[in-house]
Design an enzyme around this catalytic site. Structure first.
Site, PDB file in Angstrom:
ATOM      1  N   ARG A  88      -8.585  11.738  12.822  1.00  0.00           N
ATOM      2  CA  ARG A  88      -7.168  11.461  13.078  1.00  0.00           C
ATOM      3  C   ARG A  88      -6.344  12.752  13.106  1.00  0.00           C
ATOM      4  O   ARG A  88      -6.666  13.720  12.420  1.00  0.00           O
ATOM      5  CB  ARG A  88      -6.636  10.481  12.025  1.00  0.00           C
ATOM      6  N   LYS A 116       0.834  -1.214   0.000  1.00  0.00           N
ATOM      7  CA  LYS A 116       0.000   0.000   0.000  1.00  0.00           C
ATOM      8  C   LYS A 116       0.867   1.261   0.000  1.00  0.00           C
ATOM      9  O   LYS A 116       0.622   2.189  -0.777  1.00  0.00           O
ATOM     10  CB  LYS A 116      -0.915  -0.046   1.233  1.00  0.00           C
ATOM     11  N   ASP A 174       2.003  -1.517  11.766  1.00  0.00           N
ATOM     12  CA  ASP A 174       0.677  -1.895  11.259  1.00  0.00           C
ATOM     13  C   ASP A 174       0.318  -3.353  11.555  1.00  0.00           C
ATOM     14  O   ASP A 174      -0.792  -3.787  11.249  1.00  0.00           O
ATOM     15  CB  ASP A 174       0.621  -1.666   9.740  1.00  0.00           C
TER      16      ASP A 174
HETATM   17  C1  S3P Z   1       2.570   4.690   6.380  1.00  0.00           C
HETATM   18  C2  S3P Z   1       3.143   5.004   7.579  1.00  0.00           C
HETATM   19  C3  S3P Z   1       2.647   4.521   8.884  1.00  0.00           C
HETATM   20  C4  S3P Z   1       1.686   3.371   8.724  1.00  0.00           C
HETATM   21  C5  S3P Z   1       0.689   3.610   7.619  1.00  0.00           C
HETATM   22  C6  S3P Z   1       1.388   3.810   6.300  1.00  0.00           C
HETATM   23  C7  S3P Z   1       3.163   5.220   5.140  1.00  0.00           C
HETATM   24  O1  S3P Z   1       1.981   5.568   9.535  1.00  0.00           O
HETATM   25  O2  S3P Z   1       0.992   3.129   9.930  1.00  0.00           O
HETATM   26  O3  S3P Z   1      -0.199   2.512   7.508  1.00  0.00           O
HETATM   27  O4  S3P Z   1       2.815   4.722   4.042  1.00  0.00           O
HETATM   28  O5  S3P Z   1       3.984   6.129   5.236  1.00  0.00           O
HETATM   29  P1  S3P Z   1       2.737   6.624  10.504  1.00  0.00           P
HETATM   30  O6  S3P Z   1       3.687   7.378   9.681  1.00  0.00           O
HETATM   31  O7  S3P Z   1       1.650   7.486  11.058  1.00  0.00           O
HETATM   32  O8  S3P Z   1       3.394   5.789  11.553  1.00  0.00           O
END
Ligand code: S3P
Length: 439
Positions: free
Chosen positions: A127, A26, A320
């Protein structure tokens, strides 16, 4: 969002065997569309995640005038418009459930000189966004939030941005990426320091597009005013989606599963390290590098797990994967203790509370703490749990059924499509006894 609620019913037992390739990463999928849109030339992506989150990013760039072909079986072509080619969209950009889209795009849009509003669903609108708007304001951006510091975000045109040297108070790849993307439009150098290593897909992909990023210790720096050159991107399978099966094949008896082409970026592989500390049998095969990202096949076999104190330095590297790791803990012998993970409270749901509630509903001794949880391994009973619309909670409880004494009914599962389309079919194909129905 789907009007009728989706419910999963996972019957107990089963073993996981065979092989599968879970959908594309993702984080990398989002970034491939963002950078591809701003590049000179056409970026060809394969393995793109056709989930609602990355599709929200894709639609947003289409709404700003970028021509994008696909996705067709994971293939997408993005006809880049160059660093300054985006157009003002007609309405607000709806980013659905996707925190990554909103936080990264707030930075990317801050220096565009466009007037754009970013909105999201109820979860995303709750959020915290100040973690990006405050440092972006230091760079000269003008972004309006709700009084509570949440979406909608209205990004207003400004004369220009200036580089910052920013020390992040939380270990967040989204904040780091947001500021680096804004930094491409800023005068001078932008540096972001992280308190602990976080996923570095943005830095890797910027380099892949020919944009120099300097790494020194815990800082990533770039200079504004550069350009991006289109390239080909092969998106590996998402280790965060593979995690459900790493846990599933570990806890279900008589299991032997091969997960193919899994992204093994060292800033993402905490789940493997944690599961191995718990006694999991995971073999890493055929390590290779694909388009600047390490990839491997993972063979996982049933193994007795033991409770551990999870090392805090692994928390950002598995951020995650905790919902399903708590399920592993419920199947382990002894106690598992997680600390230093308060970030879990501001994900798609409050993952500490929602997992503790669900595990308790299934008779598991799970005690939430301010910054983590304590889970005592034991029996998992059948029952009904609420995922609170959080994709990873819904999938974690599906996996729990492999070791449950009765069926687990999971409410509010439509958002599984944000990160893992066809989860029910793929999981059933390797041995889970799960069905999806409209409730
Ligand atoms: C992500 C960073 C993470 C992760 C999210 C995807 C990204 O979040 O939890 O699902 O693609 O940079 P945080 O940067 O808030 O830790």
């Amino acid at each position: 969002m789907t009007p009728c609620k989706v419910q999963f019913v996972a019957r107990p037992g089963g073993r996981l065997r065979g092989s599968l390739r879970v959908p594309g990463d993702k984080s990398i999928s989002h970034r491939s569309v963002m950078l591809g849109s701003l590049a000179d030339g056409t970026t060809r992506i394969s393995g793109f995640l056709e989930g609602e989150d990355s599709l929200a990013t894709l639609r947003a760039f289409r709404a700003m005038g970028v021509e994008i072909d696909g996705p067709v079986e994971g293939r997408v072509s993005v006809h880049g418009v160059g660093m300054h080619g985006l157009k003002t969209p007609e309405g607000a950009l709806d980013l659905g459930n996707s925190g990554t889209s909103m936080r990264l795009m707030s930075g990317l849009m801050a220096g565009q000189g466009l007037d754009v509003t970013l909105v999201g669903d109820a979860s995303l609108s709750g959020r915290p966004m100040k973690r990006v708007t405050v440092p972006l304001a230091q760079m000269g951006a003008d972004i309006e939030t709700s009084p509570g510091g949440t979406a909608p975000l209205r990004i207003k045109p400004v004369e220009g941005l200036s580089g910052v040297d920013y020390e992040m108070p939380v270990a967040s790849a989204q904040v780091k990426s947001c500021l680096l993307l804004a930094g491409m439009y800023a005068d001078g150098e932008t540096c972001v320091a992280e308190p602990a290593p976080t996923r570095d897909h943005t830095e890797r992909m910027l380099q892949g597009f020919g944009y120099a990023v300097r790494r020194e210790d815990n800082r990533a720096c770039l200079s504004g005013g550069g350009r991006l050159t289109a390239c080909d991107i092969d998106v590996p399978a998402d280790i965060s989606s593979a995690a459900f099966f790493l846990v599933g094949a570990s806890i279900a008896e008589d299991s032997d599963l091969l997960l193919q082409h899994v992204g093994m970026n060292p800033t993402r592989d905490g789940v493997i390290k944690i599961l191995r500390l718990m006694g999991a049998d995971i073999e890493v095969k055929n390590r290779r590098e694909v388009g600047g990202e390490p990839v491997a096949d993972l063979r996982v076999r049933s193994a007795p797990l033991r409770g551990i104190r999870i090392p805090e330095d692994l928390v950002p590297l598995a951020i995650d994967e905790f919902p399903v790791l708590f399920v592993a803990a419920a199947c382990a012998e002894g106690e598992t203790v997680l600390t230093g993970a308060e970030e879990l409270r501001v994900k798609e749901s409050d993952r500490i509370q929602v997992m503790a509630d669900g595990l308790q509903a299934l008779g598991v001794d799970a005690r939430p703490t301010r910054d983590g949880i304590l889970v005592r391994g034991g029996n998992i009973a059948g029952g009904r749990v609420d995922s609170h619309g959080d994709h990873r909670i819904a999938m974690a409880f599906t996996i729990a059924a492999l070791r449950a004494g009765g069926a687990i009914t999971i409410d509010d599962c439509a958002n599984v499509n944000t990160s893992f389309p066809r989860f029910v079919q793929l999981a059933s194909g390797v041995g889970c006894r799960v069905e999806s129905r409209d409730a």
